[in-house]
Motif scaffolding. Structure first.
Motif, PDB file in Angstrom:
ATOM      1  N   LEU A  92      -8.847   5.950  -1.854  1.00 51.17           N
ATOM      2  CA  LEU A  92      -7.701   6.825  -1.664  1.00 51.17           C
ATOM      3  C   LEU A  92      -6.649   6.174  -0.764  1.00 51.17           C
ATOM      4  CD1 LEU A  92      -9.519  10.254  -1.269  1.00 51.17           C
ATOM      5  CD2 LEU A  92      -8.132   9.504  -3.205  1.00 51.17           C
ATOM      6  N   ASP A  93      -7.044   5.239   0.082  1.00 47.24           N
ATOM      7  CA  ASP A  93      -6.081   4.483   0.882  1.00 47.24           C
ATOM      8  C   ASP A  93      -5.277   3.512   0.024  1.00 47.24           C
ATOM      9  OD1 ASP A  93      -6.536   5.633   3.327  1.00 47.24           O
ATOM     10  OD2 ASP A  93      -7.957   4.108   4.010  1.00 47.24           O
ATOM     11  N   TRP A  94      -5.952   2.872  -0.943  1.00 43.86           N
ATOM     12  CA  TRP A  94      -5.314   1.782  -1.682  1.00 43.86           C
ATOM     13  C   TRP A  94      -4.905   2.159  -3.098  1.00 43.86           C
ATOM     14  CZ3 TRP A  94      -3.499  -2.404   0.595  1.00 43.86           C
ATOM     15  CH2 TRP A  94      -3.956  -2.692   1.891  1.00 43.86           C
ATOM     16  N   ASN A  95      -5.387   3.285  -3.617  1.00 41.78           N
ATOM     17  CA  ASN A  95      -4.976   3.771  -4.942  1.00 41.78           C
ATOM     18  C   ASN A  95      -5.000   2.671  -6.003  1.00 41.78           C
ATOM     19  OD1 ASN A  95      -4.131   6.636  -4.370  1.00 41.78           O
ATOM     20  ND2 ASN A  95      -2.784   5.577  -2.921  1.00 41.78           N
ATOM     21  N   GLY A 117      -9.212  13.746  -2.312  1.00 43.00           N
ATOM     22  CA  GLY A 117      -7.784  13.519  -2.475  1.00 43.00           C
ATOM     23  C   GLY A 117      -7.034  14.699  -3.052  1.00 43.00           C
ATOM     24  N   ARG A 120       0.833  -1.202   0.000  1.00 46.65           N
ATOM     25  CA  ARG A 120       0.000   0.000   0.000  1.00 46.65           C
ATOM     26  C   ARG A 120       0.873   1.260   0.000  1.00 46.65           C
ATOM     27  NH1 ARG A 120      -4.465   1.174   4.622  1.00 46.65           N
ATOM     28  NH2 ARG A 120      -2.619   0.975   5.930  1.00 46.65           N
ATOM     29  N   GLU A 121       1.939   1.237   0.777  1.00 50.29           N
ATOM     30  CA  GLU A 121       2.842   2.386   0.807  1.00 50.29           C
ATOM     31  C   GLU A 121       3.525   2.572  -0.541  1.00 50.29           C
ATOM     32  OE1 GLU A 121       6.917   3.834   3.125  1.00 50.29           O
ATOM     33  OE2 GLU A 121       5.720   2.177   3.941  1.00 50.29           O
ATOM     34  N   GLY A 139       1.175   4.041  -2.969  1.00 50.88           N
ATOM     35  CA  GLY A 139       1.050   5.447  -2.627  1.00 50.88           C
ATOM     36  C   GLY A 139       2.205   6.279  -3.164  1.00 50.88           C
ATOM     37  N   ARG A 140       3.384   5.694  -3.197  1.00 51.92           N
ATOM     38  CA  ARG A 140       4.530   6.402  -3.777  1.00 51.92           C
ATOM     39  C   ARG A 140       4.337   6.611  -5.272  1.00 51.92           C
ATOM     40  NH1 ARG A 140       7.992   9.230  -2.389  1.00 51.92           N
ATOM     41  NH2 ARG A 140       9.924   8.206  -3.027  1.00 51.92           N
ATOM     42  N   ARG A 182      -0.337  10.155 -13.303  1.00 49.16           N
ATOM     43  CA  ARG A 182      -0.142  11.026 -12.150  1.00 49.16           C
ATOM     44  C   ARG A 182       1.006  12.006 -12.374  1.00 49.16           C
ATOM     45  NH1 ARG A 182      -4.352  10.226  -8.351  1.00 49.16           N
ATOM     46  NH2 ARG A 182      -2.931  10.635  -6.606  1.00 49.16           N
ATOM     47  N   ALA A 213       1.477   6.903  -6.655  1.00 49.78           N
ATOM     48  CA  ALA A 213       0.371   7.846  -6.800  1.00 49.78           C
ATOM     49  C   ALA A 213       0.814   9.289  -6.621  1.00 49.78           C
ATOM     50  CB  ALA A 213      -0.732   7.514  -5.789  1.00 49.78           C
ATOM     51  N   ASP A 214       1.946   9.502  -5.948  1.00 52.51           N
ATOM     52  CA  ASP A 214       2.465  10.863  -5.771  1.00 52.51           C
ATOM     53  C   ASP A 214       3.946  10.864  -6.137  1.00 52.51           C
ATOM     54  OD1 ASP A 214       3.073  13.430  -5.170  1.00 52.51           O
ATOM     55  OD2 ASP A 214       2.511  13.339  -3.052  1.00 52.51           O
TER      56      ASP A 214
END
Length: 901
Positions: free
Chosen positions: A246-249, A421, A105-106, A109-110, A385, A112-113
């Motif tokens: 938004l937690d799991w993208n 988000g 998940r982390e 998230g990386r 993204r 995703a941003d």
């Protein structure tokens, strides 16, 4: 592990034990399964396609799967519905991936941003991360078969033995299955079908079990279409679901629906027009997914179609909101049996199990396609993204959200964007940008962020439909064919909230707090935070500190400029007995002018407890309390002791509930009253209105609908008498048309060209004395205007009227009808809101040319005094989807201020 069946289906289960069931296709015929993973039959007593599973049984089965396979599953409670039902999703991964699931998940998230992501790290993440696939089911409660498919999907992925498709999915993907997005609506549908089902399920289309009573199971508790609530997030189900994503993208998001029983199955590619912020890469990927699903359906003999009906233009769907975040969003639609069996118009039978099998096939095929293309999908997601950030580095660099007359509205808009988000900056100091000065606390949206495309979708004044598509629609309308516009053509939140969205082209260096997406949390007790409670919400506030606020000293009292924050405070203060007075005209004290509607709270009316309560209310709702030390006026306007300060009465609201009221209009009104502004509502079924003692109420809200069948001649007389004695009647949309025909509003709706739309209206076309013009000759003699397909129109307001309190003289409203009301004459009432001039009328969206010209200067908001009371008519629904906040303020003005004037 077997659990007892719910009481609603116990009798049906007993009967079915002796009644042979029609065959239906199995989700995955021929598959061998691990016996240690429980089947649905073992847990709740029926198979996936055999019976409609209740929300409680769905949750029980997810728990059973998690208990049987804790090394491969995570059960996530992501929301609680208004009626107290928990919403769960089950996350499924291989044991190896589940062992590092938080690291995955982390890592996602990386991706995703990517603002701090160097190329080597990005390549490493793409090489090692699984693709995340989210499968959402049953957003409409009466679209029943997808939940059965959801449970079959989870069982199959966890239990299938020696299945190469499942092995690929577990190796390359993490799967998030949400089986029932609308448990309250589903429970309502199941209660209806249990009540009406006989010894054998009936397939007749008009049988009671297929004929849902108002309001039906499609909607949630507040009668919202949750598939239109993805960005507004007014409902807890939507807020939880988008928070989960938004937690799991996820990179692939599928939303599984049902449609009319005479259809087949639909999957992408989508119908045109798509959203202009969708990329070509996304469109190509959807084409590939569609072809793979087509192959799978062809192999099983399932009919289907693509690209004909369902577009993804509006960004508030389960297909388009994820697309704007960078995922591959998809809508799947299956013809619905709306029960266990349904006889189609061609005589064939459609079974509940057909929907389960076909949804299962589409979902598994799509997940497999994602797994096979894991690396490419992750790379394209990262590129989406990344390019979003680059788009924000040209053109407007930031958007400032600002409202001088209603700062709380700008703050609410910022909170809504954050829940989507979108990153927000709350400035700590005043600043100058674009040649304007802004105070500390202003919200700024930086455009160089990964959610740039979604931010543009929600903040741009116009998201345009393709010109060639619109030209085709004009031709269709000219030939009296329905247009192919699926939903609204405009939704700009700043326009609908009457908040300035000021584009700043220069680079800004601002001090403040960078609030990440979902960083603005609601108050404890704020709207939507407590899923089901008898306690009233506190809708307006954003921030609560542990330090208790204290009222500043004031000799005379406190003045409050009227706006949305003051309206929310007024509703709460009236409930607690704090006396309020509202100004019937503007007034000036101590060098400051307060507009019509502003409140005065006298110090002498406040004991110590009331002072503490009032201070807390002001903090909670972000309302401005201005101390007043002298009653002597400092400028033009009325004096503080004037009789034009009317005492506000606590609103005692009666809401008509049931047919012929529009389901949506009823739910929107109740939600805005109860959850947005905290006003008590008594909902009474329309067939009981004749037995109600109207004197117990001072406000009657009639949602959109034709009430001719509800109020006969005697009922209309009672209603007129109640209004004349001081009642406030509020009509909305179609009920305003009814009120005009019933003589309650001295206006009429118009036909195309301007003639009154009255019974018996005929053509005014003169007899032909010369050769006819063919196109003129074939025009119908009496037609209503072309309907507005969901556009945002400007309305000019009479700022001196209390119904316009809290505005700056103009609002934007959502119009979606063919209603055009002639203005009231001066001797009958006031046209408090009228549509703007031709060149300014359309703020956003599509309005056909003839209708546009006819709308100019026509009535939007009408006030007709009758005796001591009022009839207040809205030509459109001011509470549209509860995200048209500026017009909602006009509605709450009618409710709160009407009984005082």
């Amino acid at each position: 592990m077997a659990a007892s069946l719910s009481s609603a289906f116990l009798m049906a289960a007993v009967l079915q034990a002796t009644v042979p069931q029609a065959p239906y296709p199995q989700p995955a015929p021929g598959t061998s399964y691990d016996p240690s993973v429980p089947t649905l039959t073992q847990v709740v007593g029926h198979d996936f396609g055999e019976e409609i599973t209740s929300p409680a049984e769905i949750t029980a089965y997810l728990r059973a799967l998690h208990e049987a396979a804790p090394d491969r599953t995570r059960l996530i409670r992501y929301a609680t519905s208004w009626e107290g039902r928990d919403l769960h999703a089950i996350l499924i991964a291989s044991p190896g991936n589940m062992g590092r699931i938080d690291q995955i998940r982390e890592g996602i998230g990386r991706l995703a941003d990517p603002r701090t992501l160097v190329p080597s790290e990005a390549e490493g993440l793409i090489a090692e991360l699984p693709v995340v696939v989210a499968l959402h089911h049953g957003v409409h409660g009466n679209e029943i078969s997808s939940a059965g498919a959801a449970m079959a999907e989870a069982y199959h992925i966890l239990a299938a033995l020696e299945d190469p498709t499942v092995e690929t999915i577990l190796s390359e993907a993490v799967v998030l299955i949400d089986p029932a997005q609308n448990p309250d609506g589903r429970a309502r549908f199941l209660a209806h079908t249990a009540l009406t089902r006989g010894a054998w399920p009936s397939a007749h289309p008009l049988s009671a079990e297929h004929d849902e009573p108002w309001p039906g199971g499609r909607v949630n508790h507040y009668l919202f279409d949750l598939n239109r609530d993805w960005f507004a997030q007014t409902q807890p189900e939507s807020r939880g679901r988008t928070g989960l994503l938004l937690d799991w993208n996820p990179q692939v998001v599928v939303d599984l629906h049902e449609m009319g029983g005479n259809s087949t199955y639909y999957f992408p590619p989508n119908a045109v027009p798509g959203n202009p912020f969708t990329t070509e890469t996304q469109r190509q990927a959807l084409e590939e997914v569609g072809r793979n699903n087509g192959d799978a359906f062809d192999q099983r003999g399932f009919p289907y179609f693509v690209g004909e009906v369902f577009d993804a233009f509006y960004p508030g769907y389960g297909v388009s909101w994820p697309m704007a975040q960078g995922a591959l969003g998809m809508t799947f639609e299956k013809a619905s049996a709306r029960g266990l069996a349904y006889r189609r118009s061609d005589g064939t039978l459609l079974h509940y199990g057909d929907g389960v099998a076909e949804h299962f096939t589409a979902a598994l095929t799509t997940t497999h396609t994602a797994a096979l293309n894991r690396e490419r999908i992750l790379r394209e997601y990262l590129e989406f993204r990344r390019t979003a950030i680059e788009m924000g580095r040209s053109g407007a660099r930031a958007i400032v959200l600002y409202s001088e007359h209603d700062p709380a509205m700008a703050a609410r808009l910022a909170r809504t964007l954050s829940r989507n988000g979108i990153e927000i900056l709350a400035t700590s100091e005043s600043f100058t940008a674009g040649g304007r000065d802004f105070p500390a606390g202003t919200f700024v949206v930086p455009m160089d962020q990964p959610t740039h495309r979604l931010a543009r979708n929600l903040l741009d004044p116009e998201v345009s439909l393709p010109a060639d598509f619109l030209e085709v629609q004009r031709e269709r309308r000219a030939n009296r064919l329905r247009d192919q516009i699926y939903d609204v053509t405009a939704w700009s939140l700043p326009l609908l909230w009457d908040v300035e969205a000021i584009q700043i082209s220069e680079d800004l260096s601002l001090e403040g707090s960078v609030i990440p997406g979902r960083g603005l949390e609601p108050l404890v007790g704020a709207e939507g935070s407590a899923p089901w409670s008898l306690a009233h919400p506190s809708p307006g506030g954003m921030i609560m500190t542990l330090e208790m606020p204290v009222l500043p000293p004031a000799r005379v009292g406190y003045a409050l400029p009227w706006n949305s924050a003051t309206a929310a405070l007024a509703a709460e203060a009236l409930r607690t007995g704090i006396p309020l007075r509202t100004a019937g005209a503007s007034f000036s004290v101590e060098g400051r002018t307060f507009p019509v509607g502003s409140l005065l709270i006298r110090t002498g009316a406040l004991d110590e407890e009331a002072r503490s309560s009032l201070a807390l209310m002001a903090k909670r709702h972000s309302a401005e309390l201005v101390p007043v030390d002298t009653s002597f006026p400092s400028g033009d306007g009325i004096s503080l002791g004037s009789n034009q300060f009317a005492p506000l009465q606590p609103p005692r609201v009666l809401l008509a509930w049931g047919e012929p009221s529009s389901t949506y209009s009823t739910g929107w009104a109740r939600y805005v009253l109860e959850r947005r502004y905290g006003v008590d509502v008594t909902a009474v079924r329309t067939d009981a209105l004749g037995r109600v003692d109207l004197s117990e109420f001072n406000v009657l809200v009639l949602p959109s609908g034709n009430f001719t069948s509800v109020f006969g001649e005697s009922g209309l007389g009672r209603l007129e008498d109640w209004v004349s004695r001081g009642g406030t009647l509020i009509t909305v949309g179609e009920s305003s048309r009814w009120a005009a025909r019933a003589g309650l509003l001295s206006t009429t709706t118009e036909l195309r060209g301007g003639a009154p739309d009255e019974p018996g209206s005929t053509s005014s076309r003169p007899p032909a004395e010369q050769p006819i013009e063919f196109l003129e000759a074939i025009e119908p003699p009496t037609e209503r205007p072309e309907p507005v397909p969901g556009a945002i129109l400007r309305v000019t307001l009479d700022e001196t009227h209390w119904l316009a309190a809290g505005t700056d003289g103009e609002v934007q409203v959502l119009a979606e009808s063919n209603r055009i009301f002639s203005p009231l004459t001066l001797d009958r009432g006031a046209n408090v809101g009228r549509y703007a001039s031709l060149e300014r009328l359309v703020a956003s969206g599509v309005v056909w040319e003839d209708t546009r010209a006819q709308l100019v200067n026509k009535a939007y908001l009408m006030h007709e005094p009758r005796g001591q009371g009022h009839v207040i008519g809205f030509s459109e629904d001011p509470n549209y989807r509860a995200y048209s906040e500026a017009s909602e303020l006009l509605f709450i003005n009618a409710v709160l201020l009407g009984p005082g004037f």
